[in-house]
Design a protein around this motif. Structure first.
Motif, PDB file in Angstrom:
ATOM      1  N   ASP A 201      -8.853  13.202  -6.181  1.00 28.02           N
ATOM      2  CA  ASP A 201      -7.739  14.142  -6.282  1.00 28.02           C
ATOM      3  C   ASP A 201      -6.378  13.444  -6.311  1.00 28.02           C
ATOM      4  OD1 ASP A 201      -9.537  16.116  -6.385  1.00 28.02           O
ATOM      5  OD2 ASP A 201      -9.031  17.072  -4.494  1.00 28.02           O
ATOM      6  N   SER A 202      -6.181  12.399  -5.526  1.00 27.68           N
ATOM      7  CA  SER A 202      -4.925  11.655  -5.580  1.00 27.68           C
ATOM      8  C   SER A 202      -5.127  10.289  -4.949  1.00 27.68           C
ATOM      9  CB  SER A 202      -3.824  12.411  -4.827  1.00 27.68           C
ATOM     10  OG  SER A 202      -2.738  11.531  -4.580  1.00 27.68           O
ATOM     11  N   ALA A 205      -2.137   9.299  -2.534  1.00 26.68           N
ATOM     12  CA  ALA A 205      -2.192   9.882  -1.191  1.00 26.68           C
ATOM     13  C   ALA A 205      -3.352   9.291  -0.405  1.00 26.68           C
ATOM     14  CB  ALA A 205      -2.327  11.397  -1.283  1.00 26.68           C
ATOM     15  N   SER A 207      -4.577   6.292  -0.510  1.00 23.17           N
ATOM     16  CA  SER A 207      -4.230   4.996   0.065  1.00 23.17           C
ATOM     17  C   SER A 207      -3.188   5.164   1.165  1.00 23.17           C
ATOM     18  CB  SER A 207      -3.735   4.040  -1.015  1.00 23.17           C
ATOM     19  OG  SER A 207      -2.505   4.471  -1.523  1.00 23.17           O
ATOM     20  N   ALA A 208      -2.315   6.167   1.029  1.00 20.96           N
ATOM     21  CA  ALA A 208      -1.267   6.355   2.039  1.00 20.96           C
ATOM     22  C   ALA A 208      -1.832   6.850   3.376  1.00 20.96           C
ATOM     23  CB  ALA A 208      -0.214   7.333   1.534  1.00 20.96           C
ATOM     24  N   ILE A 209      -3.011   7.459   3.370  1.00 21.66           N
ATOM     25  CA  ILE A 209      -3.586   7.867   4.649  1.00 21.66           C
ATOM     26  C   ILE A 209      -4.589   6.838   5.152  1.00 21.66           C
ATOM     27  CG2 ILE A 209      -3.249  10.351   4.380  1.00 21.66           C
ATOM     28  CD1 ILE A 209      -6.278  10.391   3.608  1.00 21.66           C
ATOM     29  N   GLY A 210      -4.655   5.695   4.497  1.00 18.01           N
ATOM     30  CA  GLY A 210      -5.436   4.602   5.051  1.00 18.01           C
ATOM     31  C   GLY A 210      -6.771   4.342   4.385  1.00 18.01           C
ATOM     32  N   ILE A 211      -7.021   4.962   3.226  1.00 17.59           N
ATOM     33  CA  ILE A 211      -8.280   4.690   2.536  1.00 17.59           C
ATOM     34  C   ILE A 211      -8.110   3.448   1.661  1.00 17.59           C
ATOM     35  CG2 ILE A 211      -9.886   5.546   0.793  1.00 17.59           C
ATOM     36  CD1 ILE A 211      -9.227   8.377   1.889  1.00 17.59           C
ATOM     37  N   ASN A 212      -8.968   2.482   1.891  1.00 16.24           N
ATOM     38  CA  ASN A 212      -8.947   1.266   1.092  1.00 16.24           C
ATOM     39  C   ASN A 212      -9.595   1.571  -0.260  1.00 16.24           C
ATOM     40  OD1 ASN A 212      -9.495  -1.179  -0.097  1.00 16.24           O
ATOM     41  ND2 ASN A 212      -9.971  -2.204   1.822  1.00 16.24           N
TER      42      ASN A 212
ATOM     43  N   ASN C  47       8.670   4.272  -0.915  1.00 14.11           N
ATOM     44  CA  ASN C  47       7.560   3.653  -1.634  1.00 14.11           C
ATOM     45  C   ASN C  47       7.433   2.170  -1.308  1.00 14.11           C
ATOM     46  OD1 ASN C  47       6.813   6.044  -2.786  1.00 14.11           O
ATOM     47  ND2 ASN C  47       7.893   5.691  -4.711  1.00 14.11           N
ATOM     48  N   ASN C  50       5.938   2.000   2.329  1.00 14.67           N
ATOM     49  CA  ASN C  50       4.569   2.461   2.339  1.00 14.67           C
ATOM     50  C   ASN C  50       3.631   1.570   1.488  1.00 14.67           C
ATOM     51  OD1 ASN C  50       3.362   4.739   0.093  1.00 14.67           O
ATOM     52  ND2 ASN C  50       2.373   4.587   2.087  1.00 14.67           N
ATOM     53  N   LEU C  52       3.579   1.052  -1.834  1.00 13.31           N
ATOM     54  CA  LEU C  52       3.273   1.397  -3.227  1.00 13.31           C
ATOM     55  C   LEU C  52       4.037   0.496  -4.185  1.00 13.31           C
ATOM     56  CD1 LEU C  52       3.276   5.294  -3.105  1.00 13.31           C
ATOM     57  CD2 LEU C  52       1.333   3.809  -3.506  1.00 13.31           C
ATOM     58  N   TYR C  53       5.260   0.107  -3.807  1.00  9.05           N
ATOM     59  CA  TYR C  53       6.047  -0.816  -4.629  1.00  9.05           C
ATOM     60  C   TYR C  53       6.149  -2.150  -3.920  1.00  9.05           C
ATOM     61  CZ  TYR C  53       7.796   3.251  -7.233  1.00  9.05           C
ATOM     62  OH  TYR C  53       7.913   4.383  -7.987  1.00  9.05           O
ATOM     63  N   ARG C  71      -1.140  -3.768   1.696  1.00 11.86           N
ATOM     64  CA  ARG C  71      -1.541  -2.609   0.895  1.00 11.86           C
ATOM     65  C   ARG C  71      -1.180  -1.318   1.626  1.00 11.86           C
ATOM     66  NH1 ARG C  71      -6.588  -5.189   0.953  1.00 11.86           N
ATOM     67  NH2 ARG C  71      -7.199  -3.542   2.383  1.00 11.86           N
ATOM     68  N   PRO C  72      -1.046  -0.210   0.873  1.00 10.83           N
ATOM     69  CA  PRO C  72      -0.717   1.061   1.522  1.00 10.83           C
ATOM     70  C   PRO C  72      -1.673   1.419   2.661  1.00 10.83           C
ATOM     71  CG  PRO C  72      -0.558   1.303  -0.839  1.00 10.83           C
ATOM     72  CD  PRO C  72      -1.062  -0.081  -0.595  1.00 10.83           C
ATOM     73  N   ASP C  73      -2.971   1.162   2.489  1.00 14.79           N
ATOM     74  CA  ASP C  73      -3.900   1.563   3.549  1.00 14.79           C
ATOM     75  C   ASP C  73      -3.722   0.692   4.797  1.00 14.79           C
ATOM     76  OD1 ASP C  73      -5.308  -0.228   1.443  1.00 14.79           O
ATOM     77  OD2 ASP C  73      -6.531  -0.528   3.234  1.00 14.79           O
ATOM     78  N   ALA C  76      -0.755   2.128   6.543  1.00 14.28           N
ATOM     79  CA  ALA C  76      -1.142   3.341   7.268  1.00 14.28           C
ATOM     80  C   ALA C  76      -1.817   2.969   8.585  1.00 14.28           C
ATOM     81  CB  ALA C  76      -2.092   4.182   6.405  1.00 14.28           C
ATOM     82  N   ARG C  82       3.142   9.191   5.901  1.00 10.10           N
ATOM     83  CA  ARG C  82       4.217   9.747   5.081  1.00 10.10           C
ATOM     84  C   ARG C  82       3.807  11.034   4.386  1.00 10.10           C
ATOM     85  NH1 ARG C  82       5.657   6.901  -0.567  1.00 10.10           N
ATOM     86  NH2 ARG C  82       6.791   8.843  -0.718  1.00 10.10           N
ATOM     87  N   PHE C  84       5.045  13.360   0.684  1.00 13.52           N
ATOM     88  CA  PHE C  84       5.574  13.041  -0.642  1.00 13.52           C
ATOM     89  C   PHE C  84       6.512  14.132  -1.122  1.00 13.52           C
ATOM     90  CE2 PHE C  84       1.648  10.790  -0.126  1.00 13.52           C
ATOM     91  CZ  PHE C  84       1.885   9.551  -0.690  1.00 13.52           C
ATOM     92  N   GLU C  88       1.406  15.395  -2.645  1.00 10.11           N
ATOM     93  CA  GLU C  88       0.209  14.696  -3.124  1.00 10.11           C
ATOM     94  C   GLU C  88      -0.950  15.162  -2.254  1.00 10.11           C
ATOM     95  OE1 GLU C  88      -0.461  12.450  -5.585  1.00 10.11           O
ATOM     96  OE2 GLU C  88       1.551  12.702  -6.385  1.00 10.11           O
ATOM     97  N   PHE C  90      -4.893  16.780  -1.704  1.00  4.89           N
ATOM     98  CA  PHE C  90      -6.200  16.709  -2.346  1.00  4.89           C
ATOM     99  C   PHE C  90      -6.542  18.126  -2.773  1.00  4.89           C
ATOM    100  CE2 PHE C  90      -6.183  13.354   1.016  1.00  4.89           C
ATOM    101  CZ  PHE C  90      -5.838  12.335   0.143  1.00  4.89           C
ATOM    102  N   GLY C 102      -6.867  12.898   7.201  1.00  6.03           N
ATOM    103  CA  GLY C 102      -5.885  12.170   7.993  1.00  6.03           C
ATOM    104  C   GLY C 102      -6.516  11.404   9.143  1.00  6.03           C
ATOM    105  N   LEU C 171      -2.931  11.296  11.378  1.00  7.90           N
ATOM    106  CA  LEU C 171      -3.037   9.844  11.521  1.00  7.90           C
ATOM    107  C   LEU C 171      -2.571   9.380  12.896  1.00  7.90           C
ATOM    108  CD1 LEU C 171      -2.815  10.017   8.201  1.00  7.90           C
ATOM    109  CD2 LEU C 171      -2.242   7.628   8.435  1.00  7.90           C
TER     110      LEU C 171
END
Lengths: 349, 291, 260
Positions: A201-202, A205, A207-212, C47, C50, C52-53, C71-73, C76, C82, C84, C88, C90, C102, C171
């Motif tokens: 789905d995204s 998002a 990766s931002a919640i910690g999924i590798n 970004n 977090n 992403l950039y 990495r972002p994960d 986290a 964060r 958006f 973003e 699901f 989360g 989280l």
């Protein structure tokens, strides 16, 4: 009827309520009683359906749940089948050969996953397609794999069951298929299954919640290939003979068609798609045999088409049915099932 | 020998390039790789065959009819099926094209059986028309190169210099904005599929004399064309053409110097390797979604 | 040492410098707002934080550790969550599953373990239920009970924003980045949001950095504000200082008005 839940575990348990448990038990009983009152021919059809169910479960996990396309699943099935045959020939007991086939194929899945991590859409499609093509070409060149001629599959020792070989084999395949369904169901309800769907789905998002992302995409490729490997192993057993042409690009497409027809991202869909498409393929194979309609078709063919090419009608119809499903019921047979259920629940309103 | 190899690579490569271009044109417009592309080309080639052999039409008349036929076939795919999809996700649309592919494949097998036929073009695949120390060129080779270049130029002019091309580009960028500015996006989409189908048909007619005319004749060429398009970058028109030529080259050189058996596999392996470093092909920018 | 600190951060896209040698610090349990006109580089900062950039230069220090290159994960799991700007979520999952996601980092069940999920005694089931309780607390906190089993794509926009906030809260972060939490909300929903953000800091003890255009909300909620334009800081300080700053007014309202 009780609608309110009193315990969070009710969302995890296998059967929603007693009614579901009852019907599942009936179905199970039926499946297990079947060998005693139908002909072997029908058992082989069910075997084929079951094998397709196992592949579909894995493929749907990758395509429907994780959102990664694969046009090379026939390659995984081939790896599973050949691993089993090699191990059986080496005298390894079936249960180990089966497990090893799953694991080896899963490893190939991870290996294919690595270059595919950054790829999307048609790019991923080509990479997986290339993989499927490579597998059959390489197998065709390997003499110890029987080359283009193929290999006979040794029979496994099922004498201890006291049943006929075909019957015992049927039980083996059915039991493994049921286990595969339950395993997939639990996997999808878990943190891992949720992570797959999050990536679909995204990915940002997720990766931002910690999924590798790397790890979970490789998990998905690996598990999907594992299922295909198990299915390949079973398929080899019941065919008794394998060669590279069995695992063509068309087979990969066929698997994709199963999950789209059944319903993407749905276990019920995988099962229904595999059963219906397998049946349809078998029926359409000898379309001329169908009473009345077959005769008319043959007459029509002689007049306007060619009588020799009449078997090609099956391709035409499969294609047409596929388009109709996507046009009118995009959620597939599972969507149709859901709508029917809701309709009866609300009836007569 | 190398000179001859390069020339034959260019000839094969230009056929791949045509198929890649055909796929790219529709992919740019709809984000759907059209799996029916090959079968559409195959049916169109059969059409040309029927016009030439059964009705004995002169070559140019047969070509004209084939072009019109191919165009209508493309229109029909879009108008009858793709446009009607209830949930037009890329995967659903891909499955529609696969369904259409199966329908056409079945139809061709049904109508013409599995006999292998030979198409008679006015240029022979054996008669050498040009020869020097480095390479020789048959009539068919030359015709292939010329037709490929003509098609490429026509497509380029169509997209860069006409109102239709401008509308096609507008629809690719933002279909809703195009609609609001008075472009009939549906019509443009249908025409795009029509044009793509004509380009594919050209490739079909040019490979038919090398292969034999049967329902599965386009399977291998289409896979190569698709791969070439991916190599160049599906959305870059010049990229896919270069991708086609490159693929022809890699395949032929590898096939000659190392192993003819593995030439397809190696071609694909190289593509996968390139995609590992350039995930959207050689000439297309990798698009990263913004948040 | 500051709780969170950005040193000399730069990020450009082609020739455009989105963030240009930016410095700022955030103290623990502070509500810190970043304001600036559209395109000033606010979301780019998020970004970068977090992961992403990848910024061209500079440091992002969180509890003393540099986050650049992670990495972002990994970021986290370091304790930064964060939301958006344009949601973003699901989309094909329920509110419950979105917020359960989360909890992903705190759940440990392996592939082998989750196969036993349908047995009440299994480790995976116990873990799942334990985290489910946690998620239900968040659903309670944000008053999302009615949305629990609905697909998030079917929820109204305001509820979707809350689901995203809930997912970030799940989280249990130390630092929460909120990208325009009130954009697109009604007056009433916005007031609720202010109330929740304050609660998040006061009750849960989470440090908050937020990007927001609604000045009334920013003034009402922030301990300190950073105003930026063209990726460069204009000024930092208390709401009164920053919102009264002539350069800030100019950046928001244009050259002419300040001259009048």
């Amino acid at each position: 009827m009780r609608n309110l839940k009193t315990d969070y575990f009710e969302d995890l348990q296998l059967f929603k309520d007693g009614l579901q448990l009852f019907w599942s038990a009936v179905l199970l009983l039926l499946l297990f009683a079947l060998p005693f009152f139908v002909k072997t021919y029908y058992l082989t059809i069910i075997n084929l359906m079951a094998v397709n169910v196992v592949v579909a479960l894995g493929l749907n996990l990758l395509v429907g749940n994780t959102g990664q396309i694969s046009l090379g699943h026939a390659g995984f099935v081939a790896i599973g089948a050949y691993t089993t045959v090699l191990l059986l020939k080496a005298g390894v007991p079936f249960i180990f050969a089966l497990t090893a086939s799953g694991l080896v194929t899963g490893l190939f899945g991870v290996l294919l996953g690595i270059p595919s991590l950054k790829l999307e859409g048609p790019y991923l499609a080509i990479a997986t397609l290339a993989f499927g093509l490579a597998v059959t070409t390489v197998i065709g060149r390997m003499d110890f794999l029987g080359g283009r001629m193929g290999m006979n599959v040794p029979k496994i020792s099922l004498g201890w069951t006291g049943l006929k070989y075909d019957q015992s084999l049927y039980y083996v395949i059915i039991i493994i298929t049921i286990l595969a369904v339950i395993a997939t169901r639990n996997l999808l309800k878990s943190r891992i299954g949720r992570a797959f769907q999050a990536i679909r789905d995204s990915d940002i998002a997720a990766s931002a919640i910690g999924i590798n992302l790397t790890k979970y995409k490789l998990y998905s490729f690996g598990i999907s290939a594992f299922f295909a490997g198990i299915a390949g192993s079973l398929w080899a057993l019941y065919l008794g003979f394998i060669n590279p042409t069995l695992f063509s690009f068309i087979l990969s497409i066929n698997f994709l068609v199963i999950i789209v027809l059944g319903g993407l991202g749905s276990i019920t869909g995988s099962v229904m798609g595999a059963i219906v498409l397998t049946y349809l393929n078998l029926q359409l194979e000898d379309v001329v045999e169908i009473p009345i309609l077959g005769d008319a078709l043959l007459r029509f063919s002689e007049l306007f088409m060619t009588a020799t090419g009449v078997s090609n009608v099956s391709w035409f119809l499969t294609g047409f049915i596929l388009i109709l499903v996507v046009l009118f019921e995009p959620l597939g047979l599972y969507g149709l099932w859901l709508r029917t259920k809701i309709y009866w629940k609300r009836w007569p309103f | 020998m190398l000179g001859q190899l390069i020339v034959s690579s260019l000839v094969v490569g230009s056929i791949y390039a045509l198929l890649a271009l055909a796929m790219s044109i529709t992919y740019k417009a709809s984000e759907v790789p059209n799996f029916a592309q090959g079968e559409m080309a195959m049916i169109s080639t059969f059409m040309a065959f029927v016009m030439l052999s059964s009705y004995g039409l002169p070559f140019y008349a047969a070509m004209l009819i084939t072009v019109v036929f191919a165009f209508v076939l493309g229109l029909l795919l879009e108008f009858l099926f793709l446009r009607r999809a209830k949930m037009p996700t890329p995967l659903n649309l891909i499955v529609i094209t696969i369904g259409f592919q199966l329908m056409l494949y079945g139809f061709a097998g049904w109508k013409w059986g599995s006999d292998q036929r030979q198409i008679n073009l006015p240029f022979s695949e054996s008669k050498v028309i040009f020869q020097n120390d480095i390479f020789a060129l048959t009539e068919l080779n030359l015709a292939t190169l010329i037709i490929a270049v003509v098609v490429l130029v026509v497509i380029y002019l169509l997209i860069q210099r006409t109102k239709l091309g401008l509308a096609m580009k507008a629809c690719q960028q933002n279909i809703n904005a195009s609609r609001m500015n008075g472009i009939s996006a549906n019509r443009i989409m249908a025409i795009t599929f029509g044009i793509s189908s004509v380009v594919g048909a050209m490739a079909g007619i040019l490979v038919a004399p090398i292969l034999t005319l049967d329902p599965s004749m386009m399977w291998d060429p289409l896979l190569k064309g698709f791969a070439a398009a991916v190599l160049g970058g599906m959305k870059s028109l010049h990229g896919v053409v270069i991708g086609g030529l490159l693929l022809g080259l890699v395949e032929n050189l590898f096939g000659f110097y190392i192993s003819i058996e593995f030439k397809s596999v190696v071609a694909f392996a190289i593509i996968v390797l390139i995609l590992y470093f350039k995930p959207s092909g050689l000439f297309d920018k990798h698009y990263v979604r913004k948040v | 040492m500051a709780f969170f600190q950005i040193d000399n951060l730069s990020k450009s896209f082609g020739g455009l410098k989105a963030v240009d040698q930016l410095d700022f610090q955030v103290q623990e349990k502070e509500i810190f707002s970043i304001i600036g006109p559209n395109g000033a580089g606010k979301s780019t900062i998020f970004n970068c934080i977090n992961g992403l950039y990848k910024p061209e230069q500079g440091k992002i220090l969180f509890k003393g550790n540099n986050l650049i290159g992670r990495r972002p994960d990994q970021i986290a799991s370091a304790g930064i969550a964060r939301t958006f700007q344009n949601l973003e979520l699901f989309a094909h999952m329920t509110t419950l599953d979105n917020i359960m996601l989360g909890r992903h980092l705190s759940m440990k069940a392996s592939i082998a373990a989750v196969l036993g999920l349908s047995f009440k005694r299994s480790k995976a089931a116990k873990e799942e239920l334990q985290h489910r309780r946690k998620v239900e607390e968040i659903i309670d906190f944000l008053e999302l009970e009615s949305a629990r089993d609905q697909f998030v794509s079917n929820l109204p926009y305001g509820k979707q924003k809350l689901v995203e906030l809930g997912r970030a809260l799940a989280l249990e972060p130390d630092l929460l980045l909120l990208d325009e939490p009130a954009a697109g909300l009604t007056q009433e929903e916005r007031e609720d949001m202010v109330f929740w953000i304050k609660d998040i800091r006061d009750l849960l003890g989470i440090t908050v950095i937020l990007i927001e255009h609604n000045m009334q909300m920013v003034q009402n909620i922030s301990d300190r504000i950073l105003a930026i334009n063209f990726g460069k800081p204009i000024t930092t300080g208390t709401p009164e200082e920053v919102l009264g700053h002539p350069e800030v007014i100019r950046a928001y309202l244009g050259e002419d008005i300040t001259q009048v």
